[in-house]
Motif scaffolding. Sequence first.
Motif, PDB file in Angstrom:
ATOM      1  N   VAL A 239      44.295  79.096 -70.821  1.00  0.00           N
ATOM      2  CA  VAL A 239      45.422  78.375 -70.228  1.00  0.00           C
ATOM      3  C   VAL A 239      45.676  77.094 -71.011  1.00  0.00           C
ATOM      4  O   VAL A 239      44.779  76.558 -71.671  1.00  0.00           O
ATOM      5  CB  VAL A 239      45.161  78.013 -68.746  1.00  0.00           C
ATOM      6  N   GLY A 240      46.899  76.603 -70.926  1.00  0.00           N
ATOM      7  CA  GLY A 240      47.206  75.296 -71.477  1.00  0.00           C
ATOM      8  C   GLY A 240      46.771  74.194 -70.522  1.00  0.00           C
ATOM      9  O   GLY A 240      46.697  74.404 -69.306  1.00  0.00           O
ATOM     10  N   SER A 241      46.480  73.026 -71.060  1.00  0.00           N
ATOM     11  CA  SER A 241      46.016  71.928 -70.206  1.00  0.00           C
ATOM     12  C   SER A 241      47.103  71.459 -69.257  1.00  0.00           C
ATOM     13  O   SER A 241      46.825  70.989 -68.154  1.00  0.00           O
ATOM     14  CB  SER A 241      45.524  70.759 -71.064  1.00  0.00           C
ATOM     15  N   ARG A 242      48.339  71.567 -69.673  1.00  0.00           N
ATOM     16  CA  ARG A 242      49.462  71.307 -68.777  1.00  0.00           C
ATOM     17  C   ARG A 242      50.681  72.032 -69.356  1.00  0.00           C
ATOM     18  O   ARG A 242      50.771  72.255 -70.551  1.00  0.00           O
ATOM     19  CB  ARG A 242      49.745  69.814 -68.625  1.00  0.00           C
ATOM     20  N   GLY A 243      51.596  72.428 -68.464  1.00  0.00           N
ATOM     21  CA  GLY A 243      52.694  73.264 -68.920  1.00  0.00           C
ATOM     22  C   GLY A 243      54.037  72.676 -68.620  1.00  0.00           C
ATOM     23  O   GLY A 243      54.217  71.454 -68.607  1.00  0.00           O
ATOM     24  N   ARG A 244      55.017  73.544 -68.378  1.00  0.00           N
ATOM     25  CA  ARG A 244      56.378  73.095 -68.132  1.00  0.00           C
ATOM     26  C   ARG A 244      56.426  72.153 -66.940  1.00  0.00           C
ATOM     27  O   ARG A 244      55.860  72.415 -65.891  1.00  0.00           O
ATOM     28  CB  ARG A 244      57.290  74.302 -67.844  1.00  0.00           C
ATOM     29  N   GLY A 246      54.995  69.393 -66.706  1.00  0.00           N
ATOM     30  CA  GLY A 246      53.796  68.577 -66.582  1.00  0.00           C
ATOM     31  C   GLY A 246      54.059  67.154 -67.043  1.00  0.00           C
ATOM     32  O   GLY A 246      54.726  66.926 -68.045  1.00  0.00           O
ATOM     33  N   PHE A 247      53.551  66.197 -66.312  1.00  0.00           N
ATOM     34  CA  PHE A 247      53.741  64.796 -66.703  1.00  0.00           C
ATOM     35  C   PHE A 247      52.852  64.471 -67.894  1.00  0.00           C
ATOM     36  O   PHE A 247      51.692  64.869 -67.945  1.00  0.00           O
ATOM     37  CB  PHE A 247      53.406  63.869 -65.528  1.00  0.00           C
ATOM     38  N   ARG A 248      53.400  63.733 -68.848  1.00  0.00           N
ATOM     39  CA  ARG A 248      52.665  63.430 -70.069  1.00  0.00           C
ATOM     40  C   ARG A 248      51.336  62.741 -69.788  1.00  0.00           C
ATOM     41  O   ARG A 248      50.352  62.958 -70.456  1.00  0.00           O
ATOM     42  CB  ARG A 248      53.531  62.562 -70.985  1.00  0.00           C
ATOM     43  N   GLY A 249      51.300  61.876 -68.782  1.00  0.00           N
ATOM     44  CA  GLY A 249      50.073  61.147 -68.486  1.00  0.00           C
ATOM     45  C   GLY A 249      49.035  61.972 -67.750  1.00  0.00           C
ATOM     46  O   GLY A 249      47.906  61.531 -67.566  1.00  0.00           O
ATOM     47  N   LEU A 251      46.521  64.564 -67.925  1.00  0.00           N
ATOM     48  CA  LEU A 251      45.826  65.249 -69.008  1.00  0.00           C
ATOM     49  C   LEU A 251      45.414  66.666 -68.639  1.00  0.00           C
ATOM     50  O   LEU A 251      45.321  67.533 -69.486  1.00  0.00           O
ATOM     51  CB  LEU A 251      44.593  64.438 -69.426  1.00  0.00           C
ATOM     52  N   LEU A 252      45.152  66.894 -67.369  1.00  0.00           N
ATOM     53  CA  LEU A 252      44.804  68.230 -66.927  1.00  0.00           C
ATOM     54  C   LEU A 252      45.689  68.552 -65.738  1.00  0.00           C
ATOM     55  O   LEU A 252      45.576  67.937 -64.679  1.00  0.00           O
ATOM     56  CB  LEU A 252      43.321  68.288 -66.539  1.00  0.00           C
ATOM     57  N   GLY A 253      46.621  69.502 -65.920  1.00  0.00           N
ATOM     58  CA  GLY A 253      47.587  69.795 -64.888  1.00  0.00           C
ATOM     59  C   GLY A 253      46.991  70.503 -63.693  1.00  0.00           C
ATOM     60  O   GLY A 253      45.854  70.987 -63.721  1.00  0.00           O
TER      61      GLY A 253
END
Length: 278
Positions: A239-244, A246-249, A251-253
């Motif tokens: 999985v990606g750490s955060r996706g669509r 997701g807030f830039r700040g 770090l782990l969605g």
Amino acid sequence: MSSPVVVGYDGSPEAQEALRWAAQEAGRTHRPLRLVHVGLGQGGAQSLSDGVERARTVAPGVEVTSALDLGASIAGALVDQSTGAHLLVVGARGLGGFAGLLLGSVSTAVAAHSRCPVVVVRHRPGPSVVPEARPVVVGVDGSMTSLRAVDLAFDQAAQRRAPLRAVHAWQLPVRLGSAPVWTGSEIEQQLATEKALLAESLAGHMEQYADVEVLPSVGLGGPAEVVLAASDDAQLLVVGSRGRGGFRGLLLGSVSQAVVHHATCPVVVVHPAEPPAV
């Protein structure tokens, strides 16, 4: 020299499982393996020595090194070790982890801040051999981080000669007030859009990895729920750490956190191209 597979090791059952996974991965990819223990005293050196012997038993042909870090922050030391690493592998909990805590504070922090992909491995009783027929599963949402996860997932599936199950989740927006409910044709149109997004995310990879059997799956529901359901029989989940959205700040969605906490197989968390801020 190729970049190493790095594993955090403290001698706990979770760490032993992480070490086994990391040693097998290093052997499969012809990379060196580095064991890292963070702590003081003779116990750390003995733990590393035992770990090196375990690693050489699991993967006899792998070059194994070890590092004893005397720093106060376990997560900080492991994040430092992730610089230049191929993968950073940690157990879900280490020594002193509470049985009811699904994911320890160290593994959470490492998954959020690592400068390379992180593999979180949970100790499971029973045989440790995973049948190659089990799929590699990847969560896909069309984001740039998701595409990096797709890259890694295809590579893992090819190395393991395993099918790749690519999972995309979607939900119908709630219509409030006097807005009409979704019609059947509208639902079909939205589903076609979601299938197209998934196909577009996979297109180039399917040409590059022609030998990998790809199993696209579009599920209606929350992303974490859909991905976890699809990974019940998986040997690896990416999985990606955060996706669509997701807030830039962050770090782990929320999706990656839920997946890492509740998946029954090892989970790889892939970060954006830029290193996460510590």
